[in-house]
Design a protein around this motif. Structure first.
Motif, PDB file in Angstrom:
ATOM      1  N   THR A  79       0.840  -1.206   0.000  1.00 13.77           N
ATOM      2  CA  THR A  79       0.000   0.000   0.000  1.00 13.77           C
ATOM      3  C   THR A  79       0.870   1.251   0.000  1.00 13.77           C
ATOM      4  O   THR A  79       0.593   2.209  -0.734  1.00 13.77           O
ATOM      5  N   ALA A  80       1.920   1.240   0.812  1.00 13.29           N
ATOM      6  CA  ALA A  80       2.835   2.391   0.858  1.00 13.29           C
ATOM      7  C   ALA A  80       3.556   2.563  -0.476  1.00 13.29           C
ATOM      8  O   ALA A  80       3.727   3.687  -0.958  1.00 13.29           O
ATOM      9  N   VAL A  81       3.960   1.448  -1.092  1.00 10.44           N
ATOM     10  CA  VAL A  81       4.661   1.514  -2.377  1.00 10.44           C
ATOM     11  C   VAL A  81       3.743   2.094  -3.453  1.00 10.44           C
ATOM     12  O   VAL A  81       4.132   2.993  -4.192  1.00 10.44           O
ATOM     13  N   VAL A  82       2.513   1.599  -3.515  1.00  7.10           N
ATOM     14  CA  VAL A  82       1.555   2.106  -4.506  1.00  7.10           C
ATOM     15  C   VAL A  82       1.267   3.581  -4.246  1.00  7.10           C
ATOM     16  O   VAL A  82       1.124   4.376  -5.179  1.00  7.10           O
ATOM     17  N   GLY A  83       1.208   3.975  -2.979  1.00  6.47           N
ATOM     18  CA  GLY A  83       0.981   5.383  -2.651  1.00  6.47           C
ATOM     19  C   GLY A  83       2.101   6.283  -3.147  1.00  6.47           C
ATOM     20  O   GLY A  83       1.853   7.412  -3.569  1.00  6.47           O
ATOM     21  N   LEU A  84       3.323   5.791  -3.100  1.00  5.73           N
ATOM     22  CA  LEU A  84       4.466   6.593  -3.548  1.00  5.73           C
ATOM     23  C   LEU A  84       4.699   6.521  -5.053  1.00  5.73           C
ATOM     24  O   LEU A  84       4.992   7.525  -5.694  1.00  5.73           O
ATOM     25  N   LEU A  85       4.585   5.330  -5.619  1.00 10.02           N
ATOM     26  CA  LEU A  85       4.985   5.127  -7.010  1.00 10.02           C
ATOM     27  C   LEU A  85       3.837   4.846  -7.976  1.00 10.02           C
ATOM     28  O   LEU A  85       4.042   4.826  -9.184  1.00 10.02           O
ATOM     29  N   GLY A  86       2.640   4.582  -7.432  1.00  9.94           N
ATOM     30  CA  GLY A  86       1.528   4.196  -8.293  1.00  9.94           C
ATOM     31  C   GLY A  86       1.535   2.697  -8.520  1.00  9.94           C
ATOM     32  O   GLY A  86       2.408   1.982  -8.038  1.00  9.94           O
ATOM     33  N   HIS A  90       4.657  -3.427 -14.244  1.00 13.71           N
ATOM     34  CA  HIS A  90       4.993  -4.830 -14.464  1.00 13.71           C
ATOM     35  C   HIS A  90       5.141  -5.560 -13.139  1.00 13.71           C
ATOM     36  O   HIS A  90       5.933  -5.176 -12.298  1.00 13.71           O
ATOM     37  N   ARG A  91       4.362  -6.608 -12.980  1.00 11.94           N
ATOM     38  CA  ARG A  91       4.490  -7.515 -11.844  1.00 11.94           C
ATOM     39  C   ARG A  91       5.147  -8.761 -12.416  1.00 11.94           C
ATOM     40  O   ARG A  91       4.564  -9.436 -13.257  1.00 11.94           O
ATOM     41  N   CYS A  92       6.351  -9.045 -11.947  1.00  2.33           N
ATOM     42  CA  CYS A  92       7.180 -10.047 -12.596  1.00  2.33           C
ATOM     43  C   CYS A  92       7.447 -11.235 -11.676  1.00  2.33           C
ATOM     44  O   CYS A  92       7.355 -11.122 -10.454  1.00  2.33           O
ATOM     45  N   LEU A 120      18.140 -13.734  -0.380  1.00  2.00           N
ATOM     46  CA  LEU A 120      16.970 -13.002  -0.866  1.00  2.00           C
ATOM     47  C   LEU A 120      16.111 -13.825  -1.824  1.00  2.00           C
ATOM     48  O   LEU A 120      14.884 -13.678  -1.840  1.00  2.00           O
ATOM     49  N   ARG A 121      16.738 -14.660  -2.638  1.00  2.00           N
ATOM     50  CA  ARG A 121      16.013 -15.402  -3.679  1.00  2.00           C
ATOM     51  C   ARG A 121      14.828 -16.200  -3.132  1.00  2.00           C
ATOM     52  O   ARG A 121      13.707 -16.016  -3.619  1.00  2.00           O
ATOM     53  N   PRO A 122      15.002 -17.067  -2.126  1.00  2.00           N
ATOM     54  CA  PRO A 122      13.839 -17.854  -1.674  1.00  2.00           C
ATOM     55  C   PRO A 122      12.792 -17.028  -0.925  1.00  2.00           C
ATOM     56  O   PRO A 122      11.629 -17.410  -0.862  1.00  2.00           O
ATOM     57  N   ARG A 123      13.182 -15.891  -0.395  1.00  2.00           N
ATOM     58  CA  ARG A 123      12.244 -15.047   0.355  1.00  2.00           C
ATOM     59  C   ARG A 123      11.463 -14.105  -0.554  1.00  2.00           C
ATOM     60  O   ARG A 123      10.451 -13.541  -0.151  1.00  2.00           O
ATOM     61  N   THR A 124      11.932 -13.904  -1.784  1.00  2.00           N
ATOM     62  CA  THR A 124      11.280 -13.006  -2.743  1.00  2.00           C
ATOM     63  C   THR A 124      10.199 -13.781  -3.483  1.00  2.00           C
ATOM     64  O   THR A 124      10.484 -14.755  -4.162  1.00  2.00           O
ATOM     65  N   VAL A 125       8.952 -13.316  -3.352  1.00  2.00           N
ATOM     66  CA  VAL A 125       7.840 -13.998  -4.036  1.00  2.00           C
ATOM     67  C   VAL A 125       7.337 -13.211  -5.244  1.00  2.00           C
ATOM     68  O   VAL A 125       6.617 -13.760  -6.076  1.00  2.00           O
ATOM     69  N   ALA A 126       7.696 -11.947  -5.353  1.00  2.00           N
ATOM     70  CA  ALA A 126       7.271 -11.126  -6.490  1.00  2.00           C
ATOM     71  C   ALA A 126       8.253  -9.980  -6.688  1.00  2.00           C
ATOM     72  O   ALA A 126       8.903  -9.544  -5.738  1.00  2.00           O
ATOM     73  N   ARG A 127       8.326  -9.538  -7.936  1.00  2.00           N
ATOM     74  CA  ARG A 127       9.126  -8.360  -8.266  1.00  2.00           C
ATOM     75  C   ARG A 127       8.212  -7.354  -8.947  1.00  2.00           C
ATOM     76  O   ARG A 127       7.456  -7.707  -9.844  1.00  2.00           O
ATOM     77  N   TRP A 128       8.280  -6.113  -8.505  1.00  2.00           N
ATOM     78  CA  TRP A 128       7.572  -5.036  -9.179  1.00  2.00           C
ATOM     79  C   TRP A 128       8.617  -4.192  -9.879  1.00  2.00           C
ATOM     80  O   TRP A 128       9.610  -3.774  -9.270  1.00  2.00           O
ATOM     81  N   VAL A 129       8.384  -3.921 -11.153  1.00  2.00           N
ATOM     82  CA  VAL A 129       9.336  -3.145 -11.937  1.00  2.00           C
ATOM     83  C   VAL A 129       8.634  -1.902 -12.472  1.00  2.00           C
ATOM     84  O   VAL A 129       7.583  -1.996 -13.104  1.00  2.00           O
ATOM     85  N   TYR A 130       9.214  -0.771 -12.173  1.00  2.00           N
ATOM     86  CA  TYR A 130       8.732   0.521 -12.683  1.00  2.00           C
ATOM     87  C   TYR A 130       9.767   0.986 -13.711  1.00  2.00           C
ATOM     88  O   TYR A 130      10.717   1.665 -13.373  1.00  2.00           O
ATOM     89  N   PRO A 131       9.579   0.601 -14.966  1.00  2.00           N
ATOM     90  CA  PRO A 131      10.598   0.918 -15.967  1.00  2.00           C
ATOM     91  C   PRO A 131      10.333   2.208 -16.724  1.00  2.00           C
ATOM     92  O   PRO A 131       9.212   2.693 -16.769  1.00  2.00           O
ATOM     93  N   LYS A 132      11.402   2.708 -17.302  1.00  2.00           N
ATOM     94  CA  LYS A 132      11.260   3.790 -18.270  1.00  2.00           C
ATOM     95  C   LYS A 132      10.721   3.199 -19.562  1.00  2.00           C
ATOM     96  O   LYS A 132       9.948   3.808 -20.254  1.00  2.00           O
ATOM     97  N   GLY A 133      11.152   1.990 -19.873  1.00  2.00           N
ATOM     98  CA  GLY A 133      10.706   1.309 -21.086  1.00  2.00           C
ATOM     99  C   GLY A 133       9.582   0.353 -20.744  1.00  2.00           C
ATOM    100  O   GLY A 133       8.599   0.727 -20.128  1.00  2.00           O
ATOM    101  N   ALA A 134       9.751  -0.903 -21.145  1.00  2.00           N
ATOM    102  CA  ALA A 134       8.704  -1.884 -20.894  1.00  2.00           C
ATOM    103  C   ALA A 134       9.327  -3.230 -20.567  1.00  2.00           C
ATOM    104  O   ALA A 134      10.414  -3.542 -21.011  1.00  2.00           O
TER     105      ALA A 134
END
Length: 173
Positions: A79-86, A90-92, A120-134
């Motif tokens: 919620t805090a991330v979406v509030g700051l960055l929208g 891409h949800r990767c 970090l690898r096994p604890r990471t379940v999702a990556r959010w990417v805010y790119p300039k491109g796509a």
């Protein structure tokens, strides 16, 4: 080799000058301005164009997002991330996270990098990417966030190539 006599060359130059001057005069007549006003208008258009391009670069959404990305903290929830960055464009999938190796603070020993990525690898379940491109492949200027299963920021690269990786358990700098 045949050379033109000096008198023929002298006659050709004024004729070329007359053609060029006639063309400029016709353009000025069509615009109904004199040469000085025409130059001033052209310079004004160029300056205005440069101001528009500069303003676009300075106030673009990606630059605002870069500033906001620095405010995202490890442990923040989605919620805090979406509030700051929208909403993330891409949800990767998690991936191997090997690309994070280039985002550590300069001088970090390779064994520390490998150990951190392996943690970090096994604890990471999702990556959010805010790119300039796509896409999910990050590039310079992109923001990438790794989330744990509770929806909290586990790690973040606030602005690729400008800010180093920040992660849970990181030693204070």
């Amino acid at each position: 080799m045949h050379r033109f006599p000096h008198s023929a060359r002298a006659r050709a130059q004024p004729q070329e000058a007359l053609i060029a001057n006639d063309y400029v005069t016709r353009v000025d007549d069509a615009l109904r301005v004199n040469k000085n006003k025409s130059r001033m208008v052209s310079a004004g258009i160029i300056v205005l164009g440069l101001l528009v391009v500069g303003g676009t670069l300075l106030f673009s959404g990606s630059r605002k997002r870069e500033g906001a990305a620095v405010d995202v903290m490890v442990g923040d929830d989605t919620t805090a991330v979406v509030g700051l960055l929208g909403q993330p464009p891409h949800r990767c999938e998690t991936s191997s996270l090997s690309h994070l190796a280039s985002h550590f603070v300069a001088g970090t020993p390779r064994p520390t990098i490998d150990e951190t990525i392996n943690t970090l690898r096994p604890r990471t379940v999702a990556r959010w990417v805010y790119p300039k491109g796509a896409g999910c492949v990050t590039d310079g200027g992109d923001t990438e966030i790794g989330l744990d299963r509770n929806g909290q920021v586990l790690w973040i690269v606030p602005v690729a190539d400008k800010q180093p990786l920040r992660y849970a358990g990181e030693a204070p700098t």
